[in-house]
Design a protein around this motif. Structure first.
Motif, PDB file in Angstrom:
ATOM      1  N   VAL A 109       0.841  -1.207   0.000  1.00  0.00           N
ATOM      2  CA  VAL A 109       0.000   0.000   0.000  1.00  0.00           C
ATOM      3  C   VAL A 109       0.873   1.253   0.000  1.00  0.00           C
ATOM      4  O   VAL A 109       0.651   2.200  -0.771  1.00  0.00           O
ATOM      5  CB  VAL A 109      -0.941   0.007   1.228  1.00  0.00           C
ATOM      6  CG1 VAL A 109      -1.614   1.374   1.389  1.00  0.00           C
ATOM      7  CG2 VAL A 109      -2.001  -1.072   1.097  1.00  0.00           C
ATOM      8  N   PHE A 110       1.879   1.254   0.881  1.00  0.00           N
ATOM      9  CA  PHE A 110       2.758   2.419   1.009  1.00  0.00           C
ATOM     10  C   PHE A 110       3.525   2.683  -0.289  1.00  0.00           C
ATOM     11  O   PHE A 110       3.587   3.825  -0.767  1.00  0.00           O
ATOM     12  CB  PHE A 110       3.736   2.199   2.167  1.00  0.00           C
ATOM     13  CG  PHE A 110       4.698   3.335   2.370  1.00  0.00           C
ATOM     14  CD1 PHE A 110       4.293   4.506   2.996  1.00  0.00           C
ATOM     15  CD2 PHE A 110       6.008   3.241   1.909  1.00  0.00           C
ATOM     16  CE1 PHE A 110       5.183   5.567   3.160  1.00  0.00           C
ATOM     17  CE2 PHE A 110       6.904   4.292   2.080  1.00  0.00           C
ATOM     18  CZ  PHE A 110       6.486   5.456   2.714  1.00  0.00           C
ATOM     19  N   LEU A 111       4.082   1.646  -0.887  1.00  0.00           N
ATOM     20  CA  LEU A 111       4.847   1.807  -2.125  1.00  0.00           C
ATOM     21  C   LEU A 111       3.953   2.268  -3.277  1.00  0.00           C
ATOM     22  O   LEU A 111       4.326   3.138  -4.066  1.00  0.00           O
ATOM     23  CB  LEU A 111       5.543   0.498  -2.497  1.00  0.00           C
ATOM     24  CG  LEU A 111       6.697   0.066  -1.584  1.00  0.00           C
ATOM     25  CD1 LEU A 111       7.218  -1.310  -1.998  1.00  0.00           C
ATOM     26  CD2 LEU A 111       7.825   1.092  -1.617  1.00  0.00           C
ATOM     27  N   PHE A 112       2.745   1.648  -3.367  1.00  0.00           N
ATOM     28  CA  PHE A 112       1.798   2.040  -4.418  1.00  0.00           C
ATOM     29  C   PHE A 112       1.429   3.515  -4.281  1.00  0.00           C
ATOM     30  O   PHE A 112       1.397   4.256  -5.273  1.00  0.00           O
ATOM     31  CB  PHE A 112       0.548   1.167  -4.325  1.00  0.00           C
ATOM     32  CG  PHE A 112      -0.521   1.514  -5.323  1.00  0.00           C
ATOM     33  CD1 PHE A 112      -0.417   1.105  -6.642  1.00  0.00           C
ATOM     34  CD2 PHE A 112      -1.628   2.264  -4.944  1.00  0.00           C
ATOM     35  CE1 PHE A 112      -1.400   1.431  -7.574  1.00  0.00           C
ATOM     36  CE2 PHE A 112      -2.611   2.589  -5.859  1.00  0.00           C
ATOM     37  CZ  PHE A 112      -2.497   2.178  -7.185  1.00  0.00           C
ATOM     38  N   ALA A 113       1.153   3.950  -3.043  1.00  0.00           N
ATOM     39  CA  ALA A 113       0.783   5.344  -2.804  1.00  0.00           C
ATOM     40  C   ALA A 113       1.940   6.290  -3.116  1.00  0.00           C
ATOM     41  O   ALA A 113       1.730   7.377  -3.670  1.00  0.00           O
ATOM     42  CB  ALA A 113       0.337   5.519  -1.350  1.00  0.00           C
ATOM     43  N   GLN A 114       3.168   5.881  -2.795  1.00  0.00           N
ATOM     44  CA  GLN A 114       4.331   6.719  -3.080  1.00  0.00           C
ATOM     45  C   GLN A 114       4.546   6.875  -4.582  1.00  0.00           C
ATOM     46  O   GLN A 114       4.812   7.976  -5.074  1.00  0.00           O
ATOM     47  CB  GLN A 114       5.585   6.095  -2.439  1.00  0.00           C
ATOM     48  CG  GLN A 114       5.647   6.229  -0.930  1.00  0.00           C
ATOM     49  CD  GLN A 114       5.819   7.659  -0.471  1.00  0.00           C
ATOM     50  OE1 GLN A 114       6.736   8.352  -0.904  1.00  0.00           O
ATOM     51  NE2 GLN A 114       4.927   8.123   0.386  1.00  0.00           N
ATOM     52  N   ILE A 115       4.400   5.772  -5.319  1.00  0.00           N
ATOM     53  CA  ILE A 115       4.600   5.819  -6.767  1.00  0.00           C
ATOM     54  C   ILE A 115       3.543   6.690  -7.441  1.00  0.00           C
ATOM     55  O   ILE A 115       3.836   7.501  -8.322  1.00  0.00           O
ATOM     56  CB  ILE A 115       4.586   4.394  -7.360  1.00  0.00           C
ATOM     57  CG1 ILE A 115       5.811   3.608  -6.876  1.00  0.00           C
ATOM     58  CG2 ILE A 115       4.553   4.433  -8.885  1.00  0.00           C
ATOM     59  CD1 ILE A 115       5.755   2.129  -7.196  1.00  0.00           C
TER      60      ILE A 115
END
Length: 216
Positions: free
Chosen positions: A43-49
């Protein structure tokens, strides 16, 4: 490209299901502890990208899900078991809170009638598990909390229809079905249960829907 980050979560889920299907109990228990951290990371990586907003309440829901898994690692210890159950309950409430934040101003009549319909369904489902013990009251409390996330997701779908709302609605209901499946497994254990699969997919859809819905 950004959707490849979800491979982390689904790889862990696949390994877990493999161990569960082959009845490797110890490996299954250990792998379960990696499900929520891998979802949180994805979730965190998807949101950052995508440069999307991750609500604090969603972070709390995922954190409480991991805490619940951790506390339920040894189900033979009653205090830890109860702590795990209440962690999951609190996580459900944080999901509900986040969904209502996306809705904004909810329709009171819609909430009332949908609560009535879901409430009747949950009541008749729980009646089967009334063993006149303290656990039945815990089931009822869980039923009320499950009711809140189901009602809020339906309200969102009807008031703000769209892909994000449908993902949240579907995730909430997979979550609800997995909770019902837990009770069925307690009453009549099965060789293989779809509970964790439904639970994990429900968490995935809820998290994705909330991140996308909170940023739209």
């Amino acid at each position: 490209m950004e959707f490849l980050v979800w491979a982390i979560f689904f790889l862990i889920l696949g390994i877990y299901l493999y161990f569960e299907w082959n009845e490797k109990r110890i490996e299954t228990q250990r792998m379960k502890l990696f499900l929520m951290p891998s979802l949180f990371l994805s979730v965190f990586l998807f949101a950052q990208i995508r440069q999307l907003y991750v609500p604090s309440a969603l972070k709390m829901a995922l954190l409480l899900g991991f805490l619940g898994d951790l506390l339920l690692f040894d189900k033979n210890k009653r205090a830890l078991f109860m702590g795990g159950v209440f962690s999951f309950l609190a996580g459900h409430l944080f999901y509900t809170w986040t969904i209502f934040e996306i809705i904004g101003e909810a329709n009171i009549l819609l909430l009332f009638f949908s609560s009535l319909i879901y409430g009747v369904m949950i009541f008749f489902f729980l009646k089967e598990y009334d063993d006149h013990s303290g656990f039945f009251y815990l089931y009822c409390l869980y039923g009320v909390v499950v009711l809140s996330i189901a009602v809020s997701s339906l309200s969102l779908l009807l008031e703000k229809p769209g892909l994000e709302a449908f993902m949240i609605f579907a995730g909430a209901h997979l979550f609800m079905i997995s909770d019902m499946g837990i009770l069925k497994d307690f009453k009549k254990p099965r060789r293989w249960s779809p509970v964790i699969l439904l639970y994990s997919l429900g968490q995935f859809l809820l998290a994705m829907g909330i991140v996308l819905g909170s940023s739209s």
